[in-house]
Design a protein around this motif. Structure first.
Motif, short mmCIF file in Angstrom:
data_model
loop_
_atom_site.label_atom_id
_atom_site.label_comp_id
_atom_site.label_asym_id
_atom_site.label_seq_id
_atom_site.Cartn_x
_atom_site.Cartn_y
_atom_site.Cartn_z
N GLY A 128 0.80 -1.22 0.00
CA GLY A 128 0.00 0.00 0.00
C GLY A 128 0.83 1.27 0.00
O GLY A 128 0.42 2.29 -0.56
N THR A 129 2.00 1.22 0.62
CA THR A 129 2.85 2.41 0.67
C THR A 129 3.39 2.73 -0.72
O THR A 129 3.40 3.90 -1.15
CB THR A 129 4.01 2.20 1.68
OG1 THR A 129 3.45 1.73 2.90
CG2 THR A 129 4.76 3.49 1.93
N ASP A 167 -6.49 7.39 0.02
CA ASP A 167 -5.83 6.27 0.69
C ASP A 167 -6.94 5.34 1.19
O ASP A 167 -7.65 5.63 2.15
CB ASP A 167 -4.97 6.77 1.86
CG ASP A 167 -4.27 5.63 2.60
OD1 ASP A 167 -4.69 4.46 2.45
OD2 ASP A 167 -3.32 5.90 3.37
N SER A 180 -4.06 -1.16 0.23
CA SER A 180 -3.10 -2.10 0.81
C SER A 180 -3.81 -3.45 0.97
O SER A 180 -4.99 -3.49 1.32
CB SER A 180 -2.66 -1.61 2.19
OG SER A 180 -2.02 -2.66 2.90
N LYS A 196 -5.88 -6.33 6.60
CA LYS A 196 -6.85 -5.46 5.92
C LYS A 196 -8.12 -6.25 5.59
O LYS A 196 -8.13 -7.48 5.55
CB LYS A 196 -6.26 -4.87 4.64
CG LYS A 196 -4.99 -4.04 4.86
CD LYS A 196 -5.17 -2.92 5.87
CE LYS A 196 -3.98 -1.99 5.88
NZ LYS A 196 -3.73 -1.39 7.22
#
Ligand SMILES: Cc1ncc(COP(=O)(O)O)c(C=O)c1O
Length: 371
Positions: free
Chosen positions: A60-61, A157, A181, A186
Motif C-alpha cells: 500500500g505504501t 488512501d 493495501s 486489511k
C-alpha cells in the motif's frame, strides 16, 4: 476465554482448500511475475471497485508513492493529508521529496476535515490525500469540491476501506487515483504484502503500469522517471482473487459485530464510531474513545480481551516528522491520539467471543464509573 485482537490463521483455515489450490496452480504454471493471476485479479478488483483500471503493486505504501508520482508530485511539492494514521502515507510523500502538510480531522468521522483544507492550500500544493480511516470514507464530495475549485488532484488512501461507499460511490472510484493495501489484517488481506492502485483515467493507468516496472515502456526500454520495482506477485494475486469472492460476506460480518458492540456499549460513556447518513462503513477497525483508555485496556487485557491503539502517536509528533508539525498543532488529532482504542473486530470471531467482548467492556465500564 482469551480473545485475540486478530487471527490471520482462522481466515486461512476457513478457505484452506481454495487458497492452497490457488498457490499450487501458480507454482505449477511457471508464470511468477505479472502473469495471468495478477491480470485476473486486477480485472476482478477493478470491477469490485467499479472503476475501469486497477494496477497491482507490492504494497500500500508503494501504491501511494506511485499514485503521487502519477499525479506529477515531486521534489518540493506539497501534499495535504492527515496525521492520525500509522504514517505510511507520510513516508510515501517524503520518499519522493515532497512535503506533507497536515490538516486536522473531524471529531465525529475522524477523517480529513474539509473545513481545514482551504487555508492549507498554497501555490505549491500538488495533491490532497484523504485517508478513509477505520473503514469509513472521508467526506469526498466536500473535499473534491475544494480540490476541483483549485485544480488540485485528489488521491484516496483506501488501505482501510475496501468496499466502503459514500452516496453509492465505491471507495477508490472518486479520486484521480486511489491506493489500496492488502496487508494481511486489511479487509481484503494477502498472505504477505500486496497493494493496488485504482483509477478511472486511462492515461494514469498507462503511466502506472510503466512506473511499477522501473519506468519501462517495454522490456529494457525506459521512458518515464521515478519508476520502481513494485509488482503484486502472482501467488498473492491468486489468493486475493479467492478472498475477494468472500469480501462482501466478511464485511457484512464486521458490520454486524460493530452494530452489536454499538448496541451493547451505548450507555457506557464511551464515544462510539458514527456512520453519517449516506455512508456505508466497512469497519476495518472498531475504534472507541475514552478519557479512561489506559484503565480500559489494562482491565480488558486482564479479563482476556486484547485491544490495540490506532494510533498512539500522531504523525506530526513522530521524531522524524516533527519538522512538518503545523503551527498551533492539530487539536482533534492530538486529543484522539490520547483517547482512542480498538476492540477486536474481525469476521472469524464467533458469536460467543463477540458477546464476551461486549460483556467484558460493560463490566470494566462499571468498575470505572464506580471509582
Ligand atoms: C491508512 C493506511 N495507509 C497505508 C498503509 C500502507 O499499506 P502497506 O502496509 O501495505 O504498505 C496502511 C497499512 O499499513 C494504512 O493503514
Amino acid at each position: 476465554m482469551h480473545i485475540p485482537f486478530g487471527d490471520f490463521k482462522r481466515q486461512y483455515f476457513e478457505l484452506q482448500r481454495e487458497l492452497d489450490d490457488a498457490v499450487l496452480q501458480v507454482m505449477r504454471s511457471g508464470a511468477y511475475i505479472l502473469g495471468p493471476a495478477v491480470k485476473g485479479f486486477e480485472a476482478d478488483f477493478a470491477a469490485y471497485c467499479e472503476v475501469p483500471h486497477c494496477i497491482g503493486v507490492g504494497n500500500g505504501t508503494d501504491a501511494i508513492q506511485l499514485g503521487l508520482v502519477a499525479l506529477g508530485v515531486g521534489v518540493g511539492d506539497e501534499v495535504i493529508t492527515v496525521a492520525n494514521t500509522g504514517v505510511p502515507g507520510t513516508a510515501a510523500i517524503v520518499a519522493i521529496g515532497a512535503i506533507p502538510v497536515f490538516v486536522d480531522v473531524d471529531p465525529v468521522t475522524r477523517n480529513m476535515d474539509p473545513r481545514c483544507i482551504e487555508q492549507a492550500i498554497t501555490p505549491r500544493t500538488k495533491a490532497i490525500m484523504p485517508v478513509h480511516l477505520y473503514g469509513l470514507m472521508a467526506d469526498m464530495p466536500a473535499i473534491l469540491a475544494i480540490a476541483n475549485h483549485h485544480g488540485i488532484p485528489v488521491i484516496e488512501d483506501v488501505a482501510q476501506a475496501h468496499g466502503a461507499r459514500l452516496h453509492g460511490a465505491r471507495a477508490g472510484s472518486m479520486g484521480a487515483v486511489a491506493a489500496f493495501s492488502f496487508y494481511p489484517s486489511k479487509n481484503l488481506g494477502a498472505i504477505g504484502d500486496g497493494g493496488a492502485i485504482t483509477t478511472t483515467d486511462a492515461g494514469h493507468d498507462e503511466l502506472l503500469r510503466k512506473l511499477r516496472v522501473y519506468g519501462w515502456e517495454r522490456k529494457y526500454y525506459s521512458t518515464v522517471d521515478a519508476g520502481m520495482n513494485t509488482r503484486l506477485d502472482e501467488v498473492q494475486a491468486a489468493m486475493l482473487a479467492v478472498k475477494l469472492r468472500y469480501l462482501d460476506a466478511s464485511t457484512a460480518r464486521r458490520v454486524k459485530i460493530a452494530s452489536y458492540y454499538c448496541e451493547q456499549c451505548a450507555d457506557l460513556g464511551l464515544i462510539l464510531p458514527t456512520t453519517p447518513a449516506g455512508y456505508e462503513a466497512v469497519y476495518h477497525l472498531f475504534v472507541v474513545e475514552s478519557a479512561h483508555r489506559d484503565t480500559y485496556m489494562t482491565r480488558l487485557k486482564a479479563a482476556g480481551v486484547s485491544t490495540d491503539i490506532h494510533y498512539p502517536m500522531a504523525t506530526h509528533h513522530q521524531p522524524i516528522y516533527k519538522r512538518y508539525a503545523p503551527n498551533g498543532g492539530l487539536a482533534v488529532t492530538e486529543r484522539q491520539a490520547q483517547t482512542v482504542f480498538s476492540l477486536p473486530n474481525f469476521p472469524e470471531l464467533t458469536d460467543s467471543e463477540v458477546e464476551f467482548v461486549a460483556q467484558t467492556v460493560r463490566s470494566v465500564a462499571a468498575t470505572i464509573e464506580a471509582k
